[in-house]
Design a protein around this motif. Structure first.
Motif, PDB file in Angstrom:
ATOM      1  N   ARG A   6       0.924  -1.299   0.017  1.00 53.39           N
ATOM      2  CA  ARG A   6       0.026  -0.121  -0.128  1.00 53.39           C
ATOM      3  C   ARG A   6       0.977   1.223  -0.008  1.00 53.39           C
ATOM      4  NH1 ARG A   6      -3.002  -2.635   4.083  1.00 53.39           N
ATOM      5  NH2 ARG A   6      -4.735  -3.712   3.300  1.00 53.39           N
ATOM      6  N   ARG A   7       2.007   1.413   0.896  1.00 51.41           N
ATOM      7  CA  ARG A   7       2.966   2.387   0.796  1.00 51.41           C
ATOM      8  C   ARG A   7       3.448   2.595  -0.645  1.00 51.41           C
ATOM      9  NH1 ARG A   7       6.921   2.625   5.920  1.00 51.41           N
ATOM     10  NH2 ARG A   7       5.178   2.759   7.447  1.00 51.41           N
ATOM     11  N   ARG A   8       3.737   1.744  -1.278  1.00 47.22           N
ATOM     12  CA  ARG A   8       4.232   1.888  -2.709  1.00 47.22           C
ATOM     13  C   ARG A   8       3.082   1.953  -3.734  1.00 47.22           C
ATOM     14  NH1 ARG A   8       9.278  -0.008  -4.836  1.00 47.22           N
ATOM     15  NH2 ARG A   8      10.618   0.004  -3.387  1.00 47.22           N
ATOM     16  N   GLY A   9       1.842   2.335  -3.151  1.00 46.72           N
ATOM     17  CA  GLY A   9       0.728   2.758  -3.991  1.00 46.72           C
ATOM     18  C   GLY A   9       0.048   1.599  -4.530  1.00 46.72           C
ATOM     19  N   VAL A  10       0.166   0.486  -4.064  1.00 48.17           N
ATOM     20  CA  VAL A  10      -0.760  -0.659  -4.624  1.00 48.17           C
ATOM     21  C   VAL A  10      -2.111  -0.451  -4.019  1.00 48.17           C
ATOM     22  CG1 VAL A  10      -1.145  -3.172  -4.852  1.00 48.17           C
ATOM     23  CG2 VAL A  10       1.031  -2.274  -4.937  1.00 48.17           C
ATOM     24  N   ALA A  11      -3.133  -0.132  -4.950  1.00 46.48           N
ATOM     25  CA  ALA A  11      -4.457   0.128  -4.803  1.00 46.48           C
ATOM     26  C   ALA A  11      -5.220  -1.186  -5.405  1.00 46.48           C
ATOM     27  CB  ALA A  11      -5.083   1.107  -5.592  1.00 46.48           C
ATOM     28  N   PRO A  62      12.272   1.596 -11.338  1.00 45.28           N
ATOM     29  CA  PRO A  62      11.445   2.374 -10.274  1.00 45.28           C
ATOM     30  C   PRO A  62      10.640   1.338  -9.634  1.00 45.28           C
ATOM     31  CG  PRO A  62      10.911   3.220 -12.654  1.00 45.28           C
ATOM     32  CD  PRO A  62      11.915   2.375 -12.768  1.00 45.28           C
ATOM     33  N   ARG A  63       9.755   0.636 -10.239  1.00 44.39           N
ATOM     34  CA  ARG A  63       8.861  -0.385  -9.736  1.00 44.39           C
ATOM     35  C   ARG A  63       9.507  -1.391  -8.978  1.00 44.39           C
ATOM     36  NH1 ARG A  63       5.504  -1.195 -15.041  1.00 44.39           N
ATOM     37  NH2 ARG A  63       7.443  -1.950 -15.655  1.00 44.39           N
ATOM     38  N   GLY A  64      10.766  -1.735  -9.282  1.00 49.19           N
ATOM     39  CA  GLY A  64      11.332  -2.905  -8.723  1.00 49.19           C
ATOM     40  C   GLY A  64      11.809  -3.056  -7.341  1.00 49.19           C
ATOM     41  N   VAL A  65      11.712  -4.026  -6.467  1.00 47.09           N
ATOM     42  CA  VAL A  65      12.245  -3.782  -5.197  1.00 47.09           C
ATOM     43  C   VAL A  65      12.230  -5.481  -4.914  1.00 47.09           C
ATOM     44  CG1 VAL A  65       9.667  -4.053  -4.465  1.00 47.09           C
ATOM     45  CG2 VAL A  65      11.430  -3.423  -2.787  1.00 47.09           C
ATOM     46  N   ASP A  66      13.519  -5.837  -4.104  1.00 43.83           N
ATOM     47  CA  ASP A  66      13.595  -7.179  -3.784  1.00 43.83           C
ATOM     48  C   ASP A  66      12.690  -7.539  -2.499  1.00 43.83           C
ATOM     49  OD1 ASP A  66      15.081  -7.259  -1.333  1.00 43.83           O
ATOM     50  OD2 ASP A  66      16.881  -6.879  -2.712  1.00 43.83           O
ATOM     51  N   ILE A  67      12.301  -8.680  -2.393  1.00 48.30           N
ATOM     52  CA  ILE A  67      11.475  -9.122  -1.321  1.00 48.30           C
ATOM     53  C   ILE A  67      11.835  -8.798   0.113  1.00 48.30           C
ATOM     54  CG2 ILE A  67      12.340 -11.703  -1.233  1.00 48.30           C
ATOM     55  CD1 ILE A  67       9.453 -12.490  -0.685  1.00 48.30           C
ATOM     56  N   ASP A  68      13.394  -8.755   0.495  1.00 51.52           N
ATOM     57  CA  ASP A  68      13.692  -8.436   1.605  1.00 51.52           C
ATOM     58  C   ASP A  68      13.477  -6.987   1.952  1.00 51.52           C
ATOM     59  OD1 ASP A  68      14.322 -10.992   2.333  1.00 51.52           O
ATOM     60  OD2 ASP A  68      16.592 -10.662   1.502  1.00 51.52           O
ATOM     61  N   ALA A  69      13.801  -6.163   0.967  1.00 50.78           N
ATOM     62  CA  ALA A  69      13.466  -4.687   1.046  1.00 50.78           C
ATOM     63  C   ALA A  69      12.177  -4.353   1.214  1.00 50.78           C
ATOM     64  CB  ALA A  69      14.215  -3.914  -0.251  1.00 50.78           C
ATOM     65  N   LEU A  70      11.203  -5.102   0.575  1.00 48.33           N
ATOM     66  CA  LEU A  70       9.722  -4.672   0.780  1.00 48.33           C
ATOM     67  C   LEU A  70       9.539  -4.906   2.166  1.00 48.33           C
ATOM     68  CD1 LEU A  70       7.245  -3.846  -0.937  1.00 48.33           C
ATOM     69  CD2 LEU A  70       6.864  -6.382  -1.282  1.00 48.33           C
ATOM     70  N   TRP A  71       9.977  -6.357   2.626  1.00 51.12           N
ATOM     71  CA  TRP A  71       9.578  -6.422   4.073  1.00 51.12           C
ATOM     72  C   TRP A  71       9.791  -5.463   4.998  1.00 51.12           C
ATOM     73  CZ3 TRP A  71       6.821  -9.807   6.715  1.00 51.12           C
ATOM     74  CH2 TRP A  71       7.214 -10.080   7.930  1.00 51.12           C
ATOM     75  N   VAL A 105       0.751  -6.823  -9.203  1.00 51.94           N
ATOM     76  CA  VAL A 105       2.073  -7.052  -8.413  1.00 51.94           C
ATOM     77  C   VAL A 105       2.774  -8.189  -8.946  1.00 51.94           C
ATOM     78  CG1 VAL A 105       3.121  -7.253  -6.331  1.00 51.94           C
ATOM     79  CG2 VAL A 105       1.322  -6.206  -6.423  1.00 51.94           C
ATOM     80  N   LEU A 106       3.803  -7.862  -9.908  1.00 49.81           N
ATOM     81  CA  LEU A 106       4.712  -8.967 -10.633  1.00 49.81           C
ATOM     82  C   LEU A 106       5.581  -9.468  -9.648  1.00 49.81           C
ATOM     83  CD1 LEU A 106       4.531  -9.592 -13.660  1.00 49.81           C
ATOM     84  CD2 LEU A 106       6.740  -8.480 -13.646  1.00 49.81           C
ATOM     85  N   VAL A 107       5.693 -10.639  -9.493  1.00 49.88           N
ATOM     86  CA  VAL A 107       6.745 -11.326  -8.469  1.00 49.88           C
ATOM     87  C   VAL A 107       7.302 -12.513  -9.243  1.00 49.88           C
ATOM     88  CG1 VAL A 107       6.594 -12.759  -6.268  1.00 49.88           C
ATOM     89  CG2 VAL A 107       4.986 -10.997  -6.736  1.00 49.88           C
ATOM     90  N   PRO A 160       2.576  -3.552 -14.034  1.00 54.41           N
ATOM     91  CA  PRO A 160       2.353  -3.671 -12.499  1.00 54.41           C
ATOM     92  C   PRO A 160       2.781  -2.435 -11.898  1.00 54.41           C
ATOM     93  CG  PRO A 160       4.435  -4.770 -13.342  1.00 54.41           C
ATOM     94  CD  PRO A 160       3.721  -4.594 -14.769  1.00 54.41           C
ATOM     95  N   ARG A 161       2.044  -2.164 -10.811  1.00 48.00           N
ATOM     96  CA  ARG A 161       2.517  -1.160  -9.842  1.00 48.00           C
ATOM     97  C   ARG A 161       3.801  -1.356  -9.166  1.00 48.00           C
ATOM     98  NH1 ARG A 161       0.460   3.681  -9.681  1.00 48.00           N
ATOM     99  NH2 ARG A 161      -1.901   2.895  -9.708  1.00 48.00           N
TER     100      ARG A 161
END
Ligand code: MLC
Ligand code: AMP
Length: 491
Positions: free
Chosen positions: A51-56, A117-126, A61-63, A106-107
């Motif tokens: 949500r903080r990353r703007g996911v509505a 800009p949309r990319g993040v690894d799973i640990d960073a997201l956590w 969300v591509l994984v 994907p957002r």
């Protein structure tokens, strides 16, 4: 209803129970166990970070992440915040991922596109989420809202995103949980990847609806699965799992004393494997049939005859018919193209209304492309595929995509890709090539393919010919090639 809301009802009564047991553990126990409470809290935390990353609601969300308990929490977190989960095979190359990312818009992209800009690894997201007390909201969703988009290859070589709704997943999960007789105390041994329908939806949803413990393995390893079988009651796998278990020296009934159900699907289970498995273990493997667009479609019965070489009966509320070339249903026992309809049937291909319309009948039946006969009693036997598809170890390979990559290689005039019988994987990929000048070395071909094609799609046998066999219309006769190279792997 949001699928996660349904799962949460089961989790809430089981917060202290083990959910996922994962190899490792610093305490020497050999595994790290996540409880249902921990899984729920972690999913809330991922939802907050998204949500903080703007996911509505409705955002994709591509994984593309390795299998782990965190990856499961991320999946549940996406559901929870109303997002649309788009899982990708970890074997896909950058070129393949770029296509999916462009198509799904994907957002957020987790695990790939790290520099974008949309990319993040799973640990960073956590770590982006508040560590404590992430808000436990579950976004309301209606039955027709999308829960996931799963890419499945197309005959044109272009992948299509199958839009899967909350209704699709809920109806299938409830049906399978019931017909496969999940009961208190069941423990699922999970060795499948979690980027496809089989490992992600079929296996996890049935276990989660049951608040079962899941012995969660990073990948299939026959020795490891055998070691863990005595702590499990259910195993779900592709046929290769079973043929590899049979290849383990001494594998037999002593290994399977706690097991009540072995399930096989995603590719045809050879009758010999079914027979050998029964002879060695006393268990008749339950074979079922499904596809990305429809989840599970038919299943052999839990109680009642499991017939080798058949995929059983339609799931509750699922309708099927075998149809001839004239579009009319064929008589019982005769082969036709299988068409299906039901609450499990997807909402269409993402961004491809014309393609969707092509594969849907006016009365809402979907054309699977599988050839089957349906007996008087309604039992389905798959006899082949109308579509030009290879299934290797449960992964789909579309020849056109491989041919397109091969044809780009300098020195290749044209190519034809086919499947040949393969003892371990069911089918193996074979390339038949026509050279432009001197034939290219196999290693050069492999290196060229590596640049843009996941390794499991690579042909491991290359044959050079002067010309490809063609029919009067100029179309390559793949049946001729399949016959000619049928011993490519097992000859
Ligand atoms: C791995 N490799 C494969 C392959 N898997 N090649 C062809 N087909 C496969 N399925 C290649 C790798 O690229 C690598 O090559 C080499 O084999 C070793 O890799 P590995 O990862 O060690 O492979 P392995 O452990 O042998 O994996 C085999 C497997 C795995 C059968 C355990 O593929 C698997 O888990 N398959 C399950 C697929 C699945 O879940 N399908 C469900 C789809 S849903 P190199 O050259 O790189 O060294 C669906 C709907 C439904 O269809 O009905 O369920
Ligand atoms: P996918 O695109 O990965 O969803 O693959 C779906 C295809 O896998 C189906 O259309 C079938 O061709 C095949 N499939 C799934 N289960 C079985 C099975 N039990 N026997 C034979 N083929 C199967």
């Amino acid at each position: 209803m949001n699928l996660y809301a349904l799962l949460y009802e089961r989790f809430a009564a089981a917060f202290d129970w083990p959910a996922l047991a994962w190899p490792g553990g610093e305490d020497g126990s050999g595994s790290v166990t996540w409880t249902y409470g921990a899984l729920d809290r972690a999913s809330a935390r991922f939802a907050a970070a998204l949500r903080r990353r703007g996911v509505a609601p409705g955002d994709r969300v591509l994984v593309q992440v390795p299998k782990s308990p965190e990856a499961v929490a991320l999946y549940l977190g996406v559901l929870r915040c109303g997002g649309v989960y788009v899982p990708l095979n970890t074997a896909y190359t950058e070129r393949e991922v770029a296509f999916f990312s462009g198509d799904a818009s994907p957002r957020v992209v987790v695990g790939a596109e790290a520099d974008g800009p949309r990319g993040v690894d799973i640990d960073a997201l956590w770590s982006e989420a508040p560590a404590q007390n992430a808000e436990p909201t579950i976004e309301p969703r209606s039955d027709d809202d999308l829960a996931a988009i799963c890419y499945t290859s197309g005959t044109t070589g272009r992948s299509k995103g199958a839009m899967i709704t909350h209704r699709n997943l809920i109806s299938n999960a409830l049906a399978l949980h019931r017909i496969w007789g999940f009961e208190p105390g069941d423990v699922l041994l999970h060795a499948l990847p979690i980027f496809h329908v089989h490992g992600l939806f079929v296996a996890l949803h049935t276990a989660f609806l049951n608040a079962s413990k899941v012995l969660f393995l990073p990948h299939f390893d026959a020795g490891e699965v055998r070691r863990l079988l005595p702590g499990a009651t259910v195993l779900m796998g592709v046929p290769t799992f079973y043929s590899r278990l049979l290849a383990e020296p001494g594998f037999g009934s002593a290994d399977c004393e706690t097991i009540r159900l072995f399930v096989s699907g995603s590719a045809p289970l050879a009758e010999a494997v079914f027979g050998d498995f029964q002879a060695r273990t006393g268990h008749r493997i339950l074979e079922r049939y499904g596809m990305t667009e429809a989840g599970m479609i038919t299943s052999n019965p839990l109680d009642g005859e499991r017939v080798a070489g058949t995929v059983g009966f339609p799931l509750p509320d699922v309708e099927i018919r075998a149809v001839g070339e004239d579009g009319a249903e064929v008589p019982a026992g005769e082969v036709g193209t299988l068409e299906i309809r039901g609450p499990n049937l997807f909402a269409g291909y993402w961004g491809l209304p014309d393609k969707t319309a092509e594969e849907m009948r006016g009365d809402g039946f979907f054309v699977t492309g599988d050839l089957a006969s349906v007996s008087d009693e309604g039992r389905v036997t798959l006899v082949g595929r109308g579509k030009d598809l290879i299934i290797a170890g449960g992964f789909n390979v579309y020849p056109k995509e491989v041919e397109d990559r091969l044809d780009e290689v300098v020195g290749v005039a044209e190519s034809a890709v086919i499947g040949a019988p393969h003892a371990d994987l069911g089918e193996g990929v074979v390339a038949v090539l026509v050279a432009e000048g001197a034939p290219v070395e196999d290693d050069t071909l492999r290196a060229a393919l590596d640049a843009g094609l996941a390794r499991y799609k690579h042909p491991r046998r290359f044959y050079w010919v002067d010309e490809l066999p063609r029919n009067a219309m100029g179309k390559v006769q793949k049946n001729v090639l399949r016959e000619r190279y049928r011993d490519a792997y097992d000859g």
